[in-house]
Scaffold this active site. Sequence first.
Site: not given
Length: 280
Positions: A48, A182, A222, A225, A234
């Site tokens: 990441y 999601l 997890i 955002s 969340n």
Amino acid sequence: MEYITMNNGGKCPAVGLGTFMIAPSDAENSVREALKMGYECIDTANAYVNERAVGRGIKSGGVSREKIFLSTKLWASEYENENAVEATLERLGVDYVDLLYIHQPAGNWLAGYRQLEKAYREGKARAIGVSNFEGKYLDELAAQWEVVPQFMQAEAHPYYTQEELRRTLDKYGIKLMSWYPLGHGDKALLAEPLFAEMGKKYGKTPAQIILRWHTQMGFAVIPGSKSVEHIRDNLDILSFRLSDGDMAEIAKLNKGVRYYYRTDEALAGFAAWQPEYEKD
């Protein structure tokens, strides 16, 4: 907060902040704000390229290190790098992580897992795991591990409930941490009438209904955002509980359909790709 008990006796928060596809500038802010509002779990990865930003967010979040469950993942091109664990800790600015994964079953993944086991024995990783090791990869690992992993990260959501994988994980006491919880922004999943109906019943959004489903399935979740509002929403899933009947209705949505399909070509590319880490 609710917690999941791992097979080594440790506890992992059921809800955390993911930082996949979040730029360093946004990741630092997301982590800081999440910790301020009560998050206890933060997830990142070498790939990441925001570990330094995550570390900065932790330092400015006003929460003591021992109260944070920090997880990260070694990337495939780092598996044979003997300094990979130390370099990861240095980027994060910590002495240990609470959960250390190998990210993909690519390249010399066994060398990567041996690094995890070594870090576990040395206290540099308090739990270890594998990400995306579904099917034959988990079987191959099980024949060679010296330390049983505590977690598997894998795609899971109401359209893809990982029934087969969960049977294998249960055999070893390995817990599941969901990614794409999601549906990777799939409008069809979020627009399911069932979630809108349940949202009205509980006074929650469809996304909150889905995330609560994950935790009641026993998964750690997890969602990521860079929106402070979404981060707060969340975490608010712990303020209610879906009934057994509602969980049964959601189970009917399972299609056995996933969003991400990995190929052998992709695995080869993963092994060759080197992350360009954020500089100090």
